[in-house]
Design a protein around this motif. Structure first.
Motif, PDB file in Angstrom:
ATOM      1  N   GLN A  16       0.908  -1.289  -0.003  1.00  0.00           N
ATOM      2  CA  GLN A  16       0.040  -0.116   0.039  1.00  0.00           C
ATOM      3  C   GLN A  16       0.641   1.191  -0.027  1.00  0.00           C
ATOM      4  O   GLN A  16       0.762   2.289  -0.630  1.00  0.00           O
ATOM      5  CB  GLN A  16      -0.914  -0.055   1.083  1.00  0.00           C
ATOM      6  CG  GLN A  16      -1.987  -1.166   1.091  1.00  0.00           C
ATOM      7  CD  GLN A  16      -2.751  -1.318   2.520  1.00  0.00           C
ATOM      8  OE1 GLN A  16      -2.073  -1.215   3.754  1.00  0.00           O
ATOM      9  NE2 GLN A  16      -3.917  -1.411   2.354  1.00  0.00           N
ATOM     10  N   LEU A  19       2.289   1.862  -3.334  1.00  0.00           N
ATOM     11  CA  LEU A  19       1.470   2.339  -4.442  1.00  0.00           C
ATOM     12  C   LEU A  19       1.062   3.874  -4.199  1.00  0.00           C
ATOM     13  O   LEU A  19       0.816   4.753  -5.150  1.00  0.00           O
ATOM     14  CB  LEU A  19       0.052   1.666  -4.291  1.00  0.00           C
ATOM     15  CG  LEU A  19       0.239   0.245  -4.962  1.00  0.00           C
ATOM     16  CD1 LEU A  19      -0.960  -0.511  -4.660  1.00  0.00           C
ATOM     17  CD2 LEU A  19       0.188   0.260  -6.459  1.00  0.00           C
ATOM     18  N   ARG A  20       1.273   4.506  -2.833  1.00  0.00           N
ATOM     19  CA  ARG A  20       0.690   5.629  -2.360  1.00  0.00           C
ATOM     20  C   ARG A  20       1.997   6.496  -2.799  1.00  0.00           C
ATOM     21  O   ARG A  20       1.737   7.624  -3.576  1.00  0.00           O
ATOM     22  CB  ARG A  20       0.644   5.824  -0.756  1.00  0.00           C
ATOM     23  CG  ARG A  20      -0.626   5.510  -0.405  1.00  0.00           C
ATOM     24  CD  ARG A  20      -0.770   5.805   1.011  1.00  0.00           C
ATOM     25  NE  ARG A  20       0.001   5.423   1.877  1.00  0.00           N
ATOM     26  CZ  ARG A  20      -0.160   4.209   2.583  1.00  0.00           C
ATOM     27  NH1 ARG A  20      -1.270   3.549   2.447  1.00  0.00           N
ATOM     28  NH2 ARG A  20       0.760   3.800   3.476  1.00  0.00           N
ATOM     29  N   LEU A  23       2.054   6.944  -6.808  1.00  0.00           N
ATOM     30  CA  LEU A  23       0.785   8.170  -7.180  1.00  0.00           C
ATOM     31  C   LEU A  23       1.449   9.422  -7.056  1.00  0.00           C
ATOM     32  O   LEU A  23       1.209  10.510  -7.858  1.00  0.00           O
ATOM     33  CB  LEU A  23      -0.482   8.071  -6.459  1.00  0.00           C
ATOM     34  CG  LEU A  23      -1.090   6.516  -7.060  1.00  0.00           C
ATOM     35  CD1 LEU A  23      -2.482   6.742  -6.072  1.00  0.00           C
ATOM     36  CD2 LEU A  23      -1.633   6.491  -8.446  1.00  0.00           C
ATOM     37  N   GLY A  61      -7.261  -1.621  -9.652  1.00  0.00           N
ATOM     38  CA  GLY A  61      -5.836  -1.374 -10.053  1.00  0.00           C
ATOM     39  C   GLY A  61      -5.154  -0.271 -11.162  1.00  0.00           C
ATOM     40  O   GLY A  61      -4.284  -0.219 -11.482  1.00  0.00           O
ATOM     41  N   TRP A  63      -4.851   3.087 -12.059  1.00  0.00           N
ATOM     42  CA  TRP A  63      -4.909   4.380 -11.296  1.00  0.00           C
ATOM     43  C   TRP A  63      -5.076   5.066 -12.597  1.00  0.00           C
ATOM     44  O   TRP A  63      -4.964   6.638 -12.181  1.00  0.00           O
ATOM     45  CB  TRP A  63      -3.808   4.465 -10.445  1.00  0.00           C
ATOM     46  CG  TRP A  63      -2.506   3.666 -10.577  1.00  0.00           C
ATOM     47  CD1 TRP A  63      -2.048   2.517 -10.289  1.00  0.00           C
ATOM     48  CD2 TRP A  63      -1.533   4.233 -11.657  1.00  0.00           C
ATOM     49  NE1 TRP A  63      -0.766   2.210 -10.773  1.00  0.00           N
ATOM     50  CE2 TRP A  63      -0.360   2.992 -11.437  1.00  0.00           C
ATOM     51  CE3 TRP A  63      -1.313   5.309 -12.453  1.00  0.00           C
ATOM     52  CZ2 TRP A  63       0.788   3.296 -12.412  1.00  0.00           C
ATOM     53  CZ3 TRP A  63      -0.157   5.307 -13.304  1.00  0.00           C
ATOM     54  CH2 TRP A  63       0.833   4.658 -13.021  1.00  0.00           C
ATOM     55  N   GLU A  80     -14.876   1.254  -9.474  1.00  0.00           N
ATOM     56  CA  GLU A  80     -13.433   1.363  -9.502  1.00  0.00           C
ATOM     57  C   GLU A  80     -13.173   1.051  -8.083  1.00  0.00           C
ATOM     58  O   GLU A  80     -13.499   1.510  -7.158  1.00  0.00           O
ATOM     59  CB  GLU A  80     -12.693   2.615  -9.867  1.00  0.00           C
ATOM     60  CG  GLU A  80     -12.798   2.942 -11.462  1.00  0.00           C
ATOM     61  CD  GLU A  80     -11.997   4.080 -11.955  1.00  0.00           C
ATOM     62  OE1 GLU A  80     -10.923   3.990 -12.294  1.00  0.00           O
ATOM     63  OE2 GLU A  80     -12.747   4.972 -11.683  1.00  0.00           O
ATOM     64  N   GLU A  81     -11.961  -0.064  -7.996  1.00  0.00           N
ATOM     65  CA  GLU A  81     -11.512  -0.255  -6.594  1.00  0.00           C
ATOM     66  C   GLU A  81      -9.959   0.052  -6.602  1.00  0.00           C
ATOM     67  O   GLU A  81      -9.058  -0.136  -7.561  1.00  0.00           O
ATOM     68  CB  GLU A  81     -11.569  -1.957  -6.278  1.00  0.00           C
ATOM     69  CG  GLU A  81     -13.179  -2.271  -5.936  1.00  0.00           C
ATOM     70  CD  GLU A  81     -13.451  -1.880  -4.545  1.00  0.00           C
ATOM     71  OE1 GLU A  81     -12.696  -1.149  -3.805  1.00  0.00           O
ATOM     72  OE2 GLU A  81     -14.588  -2.256  -4.134  1.00  0.00           O
ATOM     73  N   ASP A  82      -9.456   0.754  -5.486  1.00  0.00           N
ATOM     74  CA  ASP A  82      -8.277   1.095  -5.328  1.00  0.00           C
ATOM     75  C   ASP A  82      -7.308  -0.200  -4.695  1.00  0.00           C
ATOM     76  O   ASP A  82      -7.918  -0.184  -3.383  1.00  0.00           O
ATOM     77  CB  ASP A  82      -8.161   2.449  -4.533  1.00  0.00           C
ATOM     78  CG  ASP A  82      -6.852   3.018  -4.493  1.00  0.00           C
ATOM     79  OD1 ASP A  82      -5.870   2.325  -4.503  1.00  0.00           O
ATOM     80  OD2 ASP A  82      -6.737   4.009  -4.375  1.00  0.00           O
ATOM     81  N   ARG A  84      -5.039   0.132  -2.939  1.00  0.00           N
ATOM     82  CA  ARG A  84      -4.505   0.578  -1.805  1.00  0.00           C
ATOM     83  C   ARG A  84      -5.207   0.230  -0.468  1.00  0.00           C
ATOM     84  O   ARG A  84      -4.966   0.218   0.526  1.00  0.00           O
ATOM     85  CB  ARG A  84      -4.127   2.041  -1.596  1.00  0.00           C
ATOM     86  CG  ARG A  84      -2.951   2.624  -2.566  1.00  0.00           C
ATOM     87  CD  ARG A  84      -2.717   4.054  -2.612  1.00  0.00           C
ATOM     88  NE  ARG A  84      -4.264   4.616  -3.278  1.00  0.00           N
ATOM     89  CZ  ARG A  84      -4.656   5.830  -3.370  1.00  0.00           C
ATOM     90  NH1 ARG A  84      -3.528   6.753  -2.726  1.00  0.00           N
ATOM     91  NH2 ARG A  84      -5.341   6.262  -4.068  1.00  0.00           N
ATOM     92  N   SER A  85      -6.541   0.086  -0.857  1.00  0.00           N
ATOM     93  CA  SER A  85      -7.691  -0.233   0.223  1.00  0.00           C
ATOM     94  C   SER A  85      -8.251  -1.789   0.002  1.00  0.00           C
ATOM     95  O   SER A  85      -8.709  -1.910   1.034  1.00  0.00           O
ATOM     96  CB  SER A  85      -8.560   0.838   0.139  1.00  0.00           C
ATOM     97  OG  SER A  85      -9.297   1.068  -1.147  1.00  0.00           O
ATOM     98  N   SER A 105      -2.027  -6.322 -10.054  1.00  0.00           N
ATOM     99  CA  SER A 105      -2.424  -6.445  -8.581  1.00  0.00           C
ATOM    100  C   SER A 105      -2.186  -8.063  -7.975  1.00  0.00           C
ATOM    101  O   SER A 105      -1.658  -8.097  -6.994  1.00  0.00           O
ATOM    102  CB  SER A 105      -3.752  -6.024  -8.485  1.00  0.00           C
ATOM    103  OG  SER A 105      -3.935  -6.313  -7.036  1.00  0.00           O
TER     104      SER A 105
END
Length: 252
Positions: A16, A19-20, A23, A61, A63, A80-82, A84-85, A105
């Motif tokens: 996570q 990925l943060r 971005l 996935g 982004w 859409e699913e992130d 990171r969460s 992912s």
């Protein structure tokens, strides 16, 4: 029967965080995003070839937002699913999707069989899963450089990745009625090992092992850099490969 938990190869908090950071890096100019761009383009081509117009789709996935925008333009209801969460190793909160697309992912989950099973359960009858991941043939030059860096006792620094045959078996094990796995290779030229590592971080593809090795010392890093450039061509660029596996499965 005794239930055994899967080995904890990857650390979800590290994933996570990577990925943060990716971005944040993507907000700058000239950052790399070619792996995800290739995956998105490939999925769009597949959907066009299959003439698939889902009424309800789940995208995980991406982004860049490109895939959801394209599907929404085709009148699909898109969720859409992130990543990171989202925890792919747990059941999804919603279901009934005609199409689920997962990008870059599933190659970083500890329990891939469970993740595929949850995705199948989230599909409507006759729904289709398309998942793109980096495969076992990826980054051979980087792997060789890491071995050269620590020739006596190399530490585990790179992720284990699955191959075509294993991916097919996992889809079948998850209960997909039909499954197809194909691979393709992307080649990128680099002037240095450091640029490759930077590109991987740009795209959230850096190391997220649960038990990461310590940083390379100066001498080891110099050996890695030298080994990486040992196969450089006349233009002093090393050709590195990314193998992209696409897993396609239909729910019965």
């Amino acid at each position: 029967m005794e239930h055994r938990s899967p080995p904890q190869i990857f650390a979800r908090p590290r994933r996570q965080a990577a990925l943060r950071r990716a971005l944040v890096r993507q907000a700058a100019r000239d950052t790399a995003r070619y792996v995800l761009d290739e995956m998105v383009e490939d999925v769009l081509e597949r959907l066009e070839f299959m003439r698939l117009s889902p009424a309800r789709a789940l995208v995980i996935g991406d982004w860049t937002g490109t895939l959801a925008l394209s599907l929404g333009g085709g009148k699909a209801q898109v969720l859409e699913e992130d990543v990171r969460s989202l925890d792919e190793e747990q059941p999804l909160a919603e279901g009934g999707f005609d199409l689920i697309v997962s990008l870059a992912s599933l190659d970083r989950v500890n329990d891939l069989p469970a993740a595929l099973l949850h995705l199948r359960h989230a599909l409507a009858d006759d729904g289709i899963l398309i998942a793109s991941i980096t495969g076992a043939g990826s980054l051979p030059q980087l792997r060789r450089a890491m071995l050269a860096a620590e020739p006596d006792r190399p530490a585990a620094r790179m992720h284990p990745l699955i191959d075509n045959r294993s991916a097919s078996a996992l889809l079948e094990r998850a209960g997909f009625r039909r499954q197809v796995v194909d691979s393709r290779s992307m080649t990128v030229a680099y002037r240095s090992l450091d640029r490759l590592v930077s590109d991987l971080r740009d795209q959230g593809l850096g190391g997220v092992l649960a038990k990461p090795a310590g940083p390379l010392g100066k001498a080891a890093l110099d050996r890695a850099r030298t080994a990486f450039l040992a196969t450089a061509e006349d233009r002093k660029r090393t050709l590195e490969s990314f193998e992209i596996l696409t897993l396609t499965g239909w729910k019965s």
